[in-house]
Design an enzyme around this catalytic site. Structure first.
Site, PDB file in Angstrom:
ATOM      1  CD  GLU A 444      14.205 -33.257  16.803  1.00 44.08           C
ATOM      2  OE1 GLU A 444      14.770 -34.267  16.338  1.00 44.08           O
ATOM      3  OE2 GLU A 444      14.751 -32.452  17.574  1.00 44.08           O
ATOM      4  CG  ASP A 522      17.321 -32.462  14.508  1.00 40.95           C
ATOM      5  OD1 ASP A 522      16.853 -32.597  13.361  1.00 40.95           O
ATOM      6  OD2 ASP A 522      17.189 -31.440  15.202  1.00 40.95           O
ATOM      7  CG  ASP A 524      20.684 -33.150  18.034  1.00 41.48           C
ATOM      8  OD1 ASP A 524      19.694 -33.893  18.185  1.00 41.48           O
ATOM      9  OD2 ASP A 524      20.602 -31.915  17.926  1.00 41.48           O
ATOM     10  CG  ASP A 526      17.863 -31.788  22.454  1.00 40.61           C
ATOM     11  OD1 ASP A 526      17.945 -32.342  23.568  1.00 40.61           O
ATOM     12  OD2 ASP A 526      17.966 -30.557  22.283  1.00 40.61           O
TER      13      ASP A 526
END
Ligand code: 0RA
Length: 660
Positions: A444, A522, A524, A526
């Protein structure tokens, strides 16, 4: 006598007491214990759960012949499991040939689990169709209870061997079978049953076999409800079977026709049951089953379904004159755009082929399913001209879109040829050329991509950075997918060719350049979203890559716990707490906890040692446990409808690394 001598003596089989048959029996069960994988696939979680399916399949058989409508599964506190049904009960009378109780024969003789005479064939049967005696052989202990002819019969076994003759322990006015077993932990890698896996299967079975109630209770867990608590329990029951299954799959899509079309018939002694529905999406979602087994590789039944569908719709469209103005040909694919269907058939002697033994090979089945569809769908179209017209219009639109998509695709392929190696500029390739040894990280963001490029072992690890969110293929028009830069890069980097016309799903994986494709995002919300988008893309366009076990997810740590020179990574709250406690002991100084939200917060060395180094990292392999369930979840997570998505995320937030 020494202990060893005692044991030897105990294991000796006195010649006079044992008949040739019983030695045969011991040999049979011994074979199962020696090579369990040959009988149940493997000795991991999958094989473990197969034991349960094997017993349930026998109960389902009872239901299919109209003798059973309730199946209960109870996971006990000690991880033993009980399967109870209200069928006829396993026969308990004398088995003439074996000269002992039929119950004992069913429980201890390999392949005797089926019916005794050929006329009543076993229609259900697990993937391996191995019979309850296999379950018995692979259980440390097993107890069977049969309610039949007004009496309760029982027998117990250890590792498949009876501890006593079948005996009567009471009277009863019901019928049914109860099997309680504890898998042998000297055979299985794990003996812990998974409630979610079992409930998913029971849910699936309830749709595939309408009218049967399936219940599961987990006595290992207690959920607080202010009322003394209760054990997790699920009950599955479907009145309308496949129709409800299709409705559930299409729950988050917009319908094209009012309600699913249902086909239930028998052709050449093959029971055929199909529910099909059209929605406004571009995806094809056909799930096929043979004897309740999900045939993820398809086969002759699926081919028959496609053929029947194409021919019948084409004939109707031709007759209606709606195709007159069309300038190009309609292909088989066009008839399946926006189609969601379940095809479920029963075959007496299925031949399973293919990589995962989930492809039906019986040639006679093709014609049977084709005929069933032609007859019944043909009737339906005649009787429902409004639906028929809507479907044909959709088919025409699909043909037009396919035409546009082909142009876009040809452009991609031409460009690849022009740019030398054909590899994307953003790819940092590895030097090793053996695909089996190579892996590619789909990372990402460009910045984390840069860190990964520095941190990797360039011999066998390649890095492809993806910019931001990749296209949601669930919502996009097919030709848009091939316009998308990130998706083009994935195709070219992996080296798989883009499917043509008829076989968009028949990928050429022979040229796959990396045998591990690792999604690294990541930790998280997103990041999870991006990972889901990427998985959706693979699921819809390269399902074969998942089926062959090539897709993985990297797990970067959530925390770095530090004190002075000491440091420790943590992937869970629990690990973080342990590290904090550990570092906090005896010595001076404060403990510092760093929460990693993004890959970018780690330097190249940290990323290597926590997430990329094969010695230390944890990769999660992406599998498709149940393709239908995966389809439903993907369309729910990626589609337009918000409430079901919210509900799912709220329910599962505790399992995922999601900040809420
Ligand atoms: C052999 C023959 C028959 C039924 C069964 C086995 C049977 C096995 C299991 C395992 C769990 N539940 C089961 N229920 C039945 C046929 C029975 C008959 O002909 O009466």
């Amino acid at each position: 006598m020494s202990d060893q001598e005692k044991e030897l003596k105990q294991n000796q089989i006195p010649n006079d007491e044992y008949s040739a048959e019983s030695i045969q029996v011991l040999k049979g069960l011994e074979a199962v214990r020696k090579r369990p994988a040959m009988f149940i696939g493997d000795i991991s979680t999958k094989g473990l759960h197969h034991l349960v399916y094997e017993v349930i399949d026998n109960s389902i058989d009872e239901a299919l012949v109209g003798h059973c409508d309730l199946i209960e599964v109870i996971i006990n506190e000690d991880n033993s499991i009980l399967i109870r049904d209200n069928g006829r009960g396993i026969p308990t009378g004398l088995h003439e040939k074996e000269n002992r109780s039929a119950l004992e024969v069913v429980m201890t003789v390999l392949h005797a689990g089926g019916k005794f005479n050929k006329d009543s064939y076993k229609v259900s049967g697990g993937l391996h169709g191995v019979g309850v005696s296999c379950v018995n052989a692979l259980s440390a202990s097993l107890k069977v209870l049969v309610h039949r002819d007004g009496q309760i019969f029982t027998q117990e076994y250890e590792r498949g061997k009876p501890l006593f003759d079948v005996k009567v322990i009471g009277k009863t006015d019901i019928t049914g079978t109860e099997v309680l077993f504890k898998p042998d932990d000297t055979i299985f890698i794990t003996t812990e049953f998974n409630f979610e896996i079992l409930s998913s299967r029971l849910r699936e079975l309830s749709y595939l076999n309408k009218g049967i109630k399936l219940e599961i209770t987990d006595l290992r867990e207690l959920e607080e409800n202010g009322n003394g608590g209760h054990h997790p329990k699920e009950t599955f029951y479907s009145e309308r079977g496949l129709v409800e299954f299709v409705e559930l799959l299409d729950q988050t899509r917009d319908s094209l026709i009012e309600k699913p079309i249902y086909i239930e018939t028998e052709k050449n002694e093959t029971p055929v049951e199909i529910a099909l529905h059209y929605n406004t999406s571009f995806a094809e979602n056909i799930h096929s089953y043979v004897n309740n087994i999900n045939t993820i590789e398809g086969g002759t039944h699926l081919a028959g379904f496609r053929r029947g569908l194409t021919r019948t719709l084409k004939a109707y469209a031709d007759k209606s004159g709606m195709l007159a103005k069309l300038k190009f040909d309609i292909s088989g694919d066009d008839f399946r755009e926006g189609l969601t269907a379940i095809v479920s058939i029963k075959v007496a002697e299925p031949q399973f082929e293919g990589q995962t033994k989930t492809k039906l090979g019986n040639t006679e089945v093709m014609g049977a399913v084709d005929q069933a569809v032609s007859n019944l769908l043909g009737h339906y179209l005649e009787e429902n001209p409004k639906d028929a017209k809507t479907i044909v219009q959709k088919v025409i639109l699909a043909a037009q879109a396919r035409h546009a998509a082909r142009k876009a695709r040809e452009l991609v392929q031409r460009k690849n040829v022009l740019s030398g190696s054909g590899l994307p500029g953003k790819l940092a390739d590895c030097s090793n050329r053996d695909p089996v040894a190579c892996e590619i990280f789909l990372v990402e963001g460009d910045s984390a991509g840069g860190t990964a490029k520095q941190g990797r072992d360039r011999n066998f690890q390649a890095i492809l950075p993806l910019r931001g969110k990749i296209l949601n293929v669930e919502k996009a028009m097919p030709h848009k997918i091939f316009d998308n830069e990130e998706i083009k890069n994935i195709y070219t980097a992996l080296g798989v060719s883009v499917g043509t016309e008829e076989d968009t799903k028949a990928l050429n994986l022979d040229r796959l350049r990396y045998h591990k494709v690792i999604i690294m995002t990541d930790a998280d919300v997103d990041g999870s979203h991006i990972a889901t988008l990427i998985m959706t893309f693979f699921y819809r366009h390269m399902e074969e890559l998942i089926n062959r076990g090539h897709l993985y997810i990297a797990t970067p740590p959530l925390y770095l716990v530090k004190k002075g020179k000491q440091q420790q990574y943590a992937w869970t709250e629990e690990q973080r707490q342990i590290a904090v406690d550990e570092f906090g002991k005896g010595k001076e100084g404060s403990v510092h906890v760093q929460r990693y939200k993004g890959l970018g917060e780690m330097n190249a060395e940290q990323l290597w040692e926590t997430t990329m180094n094969i010695e230390q990292r944890t990769l999660r392999q992406v599998t498709i446990e149940s393709a239908a369930e995966a389809d439903r979840i993907f369309s729910m997570l990626m589609g337009d409808d918000v409430p079901p998505r919210r509900e799912f995320i709220e329910k599962h937030a505790k399992y995922a690394n999601i900040d809420v």
